[in-house]
Design a protein around this motif. Structure first.
Motif, PDB file in Angstrom:
ATOM      1  N   ALA A   1      -4.806   0.090   5.117  1.00 51.92           N
ATOM      2  CA  ALA A   1      -3.577   0.891   5.241  1.00 51.92           C
ATOM      3  C   ALA A   1      -2.618   0.321   6.287  1.00 51.92           C
ATOM      4  O   ALA A   1      -1.442   0.692   6.318  1.00 51.92           O
ATOM      5  CB  ALA A   1      -3.936   2.336   5.608  1.00 51.92           C
ATOM      6  N   GLN A   2      -3.108  -0.578   7.122  1.00 49.11           N
ATOM      7  CA  GLN A   2      -2.335  -1.054   8.283  1.00 49.11           C
ATOM      8  C   GLN A   2      -1.529  -2.289   7.854  1.00 49.11           C
ATOM      9  O   GLN A   2      -1.832  -3.415   8.267  1.00 49.11           O
ATOM     10  CB  GLN A   2      -3.285  -1.405   9.445  1.00 49.11           C
ATOM     11  CG  GLN A   2      -4.557  -0.549   9.543  1.00 49.11           C
ATOM     12  CD  GLN A   2      -4.288   0.880   9.992  1.00 49.11           C
ATOM     13  OE1 GLN A   2      -3.289   1.140  10.658  1.00 49.11           O
ATOM     14  NE2 GLN A   2      -5.172   1.797   9.642  1.00 49.11           N
TER      15      GLN A   2
ATOM     16  N   PHE B   1      -1.653  -2.150  -7.000  1.00 50.72           N
ATOM     17  CA  PHE B   1      -3.022  -2.673  -7.079  1.00 50.72           C
ATOM     18  C   PHE B   1      -3.900  -2.220  -5.907  1.00 50.72           C
ATOM     19  O   PHE B   1      -5.059  -1.844  -6.105  1.00 50.72           O
ATOM     20  CB  PHE B   1      -2.949  -4.214  -7.123  1.00 50.72           C
ATOM     21  CG  PHE B   1      -4.290  -4.880  -7.252  1.00 50.72           C
ATOM     22  CD1 PHE B   1      -4.795  -5.213  -8.511  1.00 50.72           C
ATOM     23  CD2 PHE B   1      -5.056  -5.187  -6.134  1.00 50.72           C
ATOM     24  CE1 PHE B   1      -6.037  -5.838  -8.633  1.00 50.72           C
ATOM     25  CE2 PHE B   1      -6.293  -5.801  -6.252  1.00 50.72           C
ATOM     26  CZ  PHE B   1      -6.785  -6.128  -7.498  1.00 50.72           C
ATOM     27  N   GLN B   2      -3.357  -2.285  -4.675  1.00 51.40           N
ATOM     28  CA  GLN B   2      -4.200  -2.037  -3.503  1.00 51.40           C
ATOM     29  C   GLN B   2      -4.595  -0.570  -3.344  1.00 51.40           C
ATOM     30  O   GLN B   2      -5.461  -0.245  -2.523  1.00 51.40           O
ATOM     31  CB  GLN B   2      -3.536  -2.553  -2.214  1.00 51.40           C
ATOM     32  CG  GLN B   2      -3.193  -4.039  -2.227  1.00 51.40           C
ATOM     33  CD  GLN B   2      -4.403  -4.953  -2.381  1.00 51.40           C
ATOM     34  OE1 GLN B   2      -5.544  -4.555  -2.109  1.00 51.40           O
ATOM     35  NE2 GLN B   2      -4.172  -6.168  -2.822  1.00 51.40           N
ATOM     36  N   ASN B   3      -3.932   0.331  -4.110  1.00 48.89           N
ATOM     37  CA  ASN B   3      -4.362   1.731  -4.122  1.00 48.89           C
ATOM     38  C   ASN B   3      -5.105   2.086  -5.408  1.00 48.89           C
ATOM     39  O   ASN B   3      -6.109   2.789  -5.379  1.00 48.89           O
ATOM     40  CB  ASN B   3      -3.166   2.683  -3.991  1.00 48.89           C
ATOM     41  CG  ASN B   3      -2.598   2.723  -2.597  1.00 48.89           C
ATOM     42  OD1 ASN B   3      -2.012   1.747  -2.138  1.00 48.89           O
ATOM     43  ND2 ASN B   3      -2.771   3.833  -1.913  1.00 48.89           N
ATOM     44  N   ALA B   4      -4.576   1.589  -6.541  1.00 54.15           N
ATOM     45  CA  ALA B   4      -5.098   2.054  -7.830  1.00 54.15           C
ATOM     46  C   ALA B   4      -6.342   1.286  -8.272  1.00 54.15           C
ATOM     47  O   ALA B   4      -7.220   1.842  -8.926  1.00 54.15           O
ATOM     48  CB  ALA B   4      -4.019   1.936  -8.905  1.00 54.15           C
TER      49      ALA B   4
ATOM     50  N   ARG C   1       0.843  -1.187   0.000  1.00 56.91           N
ATOM     51  CA  ARG C   1       0.000   0.000   0.000  1.00 56.91           C
ATOM     52  C   ARG C   1       0.877   1.233   0.000  1.00 56.91           C
ATOM     53  O   ARG C   1       1.914   1.272   0.656  1.00 56.91           O
ATOM     54  CB  ARG C   1      -0.844   0.055   1.289  1.00 56.91           C
ATOM     55  CG  ARG C   1      -2.090  -0.796   1.277  1.00 56.91           C
ATOM     56  CD  ARG C   1      -3.260  -0.161   0.576  1.00 56.91           C
ATOM     57  NE  ARG C   1      -3.599   1.156   1.074  1.00 56.91           N
ATOM     58  CZ  ARG C   1      -4.634   1.873   0.628  1.00 56.91           C
ATOM     59  NH1 ARG C   1      -5.426   1.409  -0.323  1.00 56.91           N
ATOM     60  NH2 ARG C   1      -4.879   3.071   1.112  1.00 56.91           N
ATOM     61  N   GLY C   2       0.429   2.272  -0.688  1.00 56.24           N
ATOM     62  CA  GLY C   2       1.115   3.560  -0.664  1.00 56.24           C
ATOM     63  C   GLY C   2       0.369   4.535   0.228  1.00 56.24           C
ATOM     64  O   GLY C   2      -0.850   4.424   0.408  1.00 56.24           O
TER      65      GLY C   2
END
Ligand SMILES: Nc1nc2c(c(=O)[nH]1)N[C@H]1C(S)=C(S)[C@@H](COP(=O)(O)O)O[C@H]1N2
Ligand SMILES: [Mo]
Length: 367
Positions: free
Chosen positions: A207-208, A225-228, A165-166
């Motif tokens: 986010a954790q 992937f997990q942000n976009a 994650r970013g």
């Protein structure tokens, strides 16, 4: 699940009337919720905190594990757990909630981890602030984002990946963002991210990042992937959607009375029934909790415990005395923060994210 579904890149939406499938059950047995009676504790006891893991729980050997801090920094770091634990330590009481909490009640239902309302917990997390560590590594003036990568690996909607994650640099440098190695005074258990996880108070669970292996400073926005792709609020599959960020307000009732084994329907005896619960928000302070004991026709204010400045990201207790008369009814609880209230009608999105529709608890009052 067919190959087309694995590689289609899209979350599937259940057909009208389609029951929970074995694929969802498989996720539900791995990723357990917090039984809602545990809302009675200030700090969720070990084992009762919810768990959500996208892939497998990695067995990390702490003696050989190292955290790499790299990317756009002057002095990349490679740290053992002992070295991290020699840094200043803080303990914070922080609530976590999965962004998918409430998904299984959406109509139509996004097919994924089928949470009802129990994807929540509050723990005492011990670790060291991230910002001074990034300063020690020598942040590039061009830095914009920080990427956090876990040791777990899997396939998601056709994309093979390490869970990552970013976070924007501004969020990552918040003084309350921690790298944590202990939960409720004990070393992190495997399912919660041993030996080290990220803690971003106020943000939904995604986010954790657990099982942290890398922290990379980026000079371009993170596009993983997990942000976009995942964690976006979109109604149509083709829109980009807003990213899921901070936890929306929610109040939950500690289940009153006693349950029926199979249906979980609640029973109480007529008379004064003390109703209690918890309320929280990760985006603004909770200002009010209201309760309805007549299915939402009328509302009354609950007594909300004062905000505890020592624990701004923990849940808050509330209580309300109900004079219960024989018959069936529905109890509702609704939290309001400085930015607004929980919706009474569903606000649907196709990934089933950040759904804070008010809880409804059917109760039979016995004479
Ligand atoms: N490495 C890694 N971190 C992760 C996840 C994951 O699958 N892999 N799941 C995330 C999600 S979606 C949630 S809701 C929280 C759950 O944290 P918990 O299991 O400790 O309650 O962890 C987050 N961190
Ligand atoms: Mo989650």
């Amino acid at each position: 699940m067919t190959t087309t579904e694995i590689t289609s890149g899209r979350a599937r939406i259940a057909e009208p009337g389609e029951g929970i499938g074995l694929d969802e059950l498989q996720l539900a047995t791995r990723n357990h919720g917090m039984p809602l009676e545990a809302l009675r504790y200030d700090v969720t006891p070990p084992g009762l905190h919810y768990v959500l893991t996208h892939y497998d729980i990695p067995a990390v050997d702490t003696s050989t594990w190292r955290l790499l801090v790299g990317g756009a920094v002057d002095r990349p770091l490679r740290l053992s757990l002992e070295e991290l634990q020699r840094r200043p330590a803080v303990t914070a009481r922080v609530l976590l909630e999965c962004a998918g909490n409430g998904r299984a009640r959406y109509q139509p239902r996004p097919v994924s981890q089928p949470w009802l309302l129990e994807a929540v917990g509050t723990a005492e997390w011990t670790g060291t602030p991230l910002a001074p560590l990034l300063e020690d590594a020598g942040l590039s003036p061009e830095a914009v984002d920080v990427a956090f990568t876990g040791a777990d690996h899997g396939l998601e909607r056709g994309v093979e990946q390490d869970y990552a994650r970013g976070l924007s640099l501004a969020e990552a440098l918040r003084p309350d963002v921690l790298l944590v190695w202990a939960m409720n005074g004990a070393p992190l258990p495997p399912q919660h991210g041993a030996p080290l996880r990220l803690l971003v108070p106020g943000w939904y669970g995604m986010a954790q990042v657990k099982w942290l292996t890398r922290v990379d400073v980026l000079t371009e926005p993170f596009t993983g992937f997990q942000n976009a792709t995942a964690y976006r609020l979109k109604v149509d599959a083709h829109e980009d959607g807003e990213p899921v960020t901070r936890i929306r307000p929610r109040a939950l009732l500690a289940p009153p009375g006693w349950p029926d084994f199979m249906t979980r329907e609640r029973f109480v005896r007529a008379g004064t029934v003390p109703l209690t619960g918890r309320a929280w928000s990760g985006r603004a302070p909770v200002t009010r909790v209201e309760v309805s004991t007549d299915g939402g026709a009328t509302w009354g204010d609950a007594r909300l415990a004062p905000a505890d400045p020592a624990h701004p990201y923990a849940w808050r207790a509330w209580s309300h005395d109900w004079t219960a008369r024989p018959g069936r009814t529905e109890l509702l609880a609704r939290a309001t923060d400085e930015r607004g209230s929980q919706p009474v009608e569903q606000e649907w999105n196709r990934q089933g994210m950040a759904n804070n529709l008010v809880q409804r608890v059917p109760v039979t009052v016995l004479g």
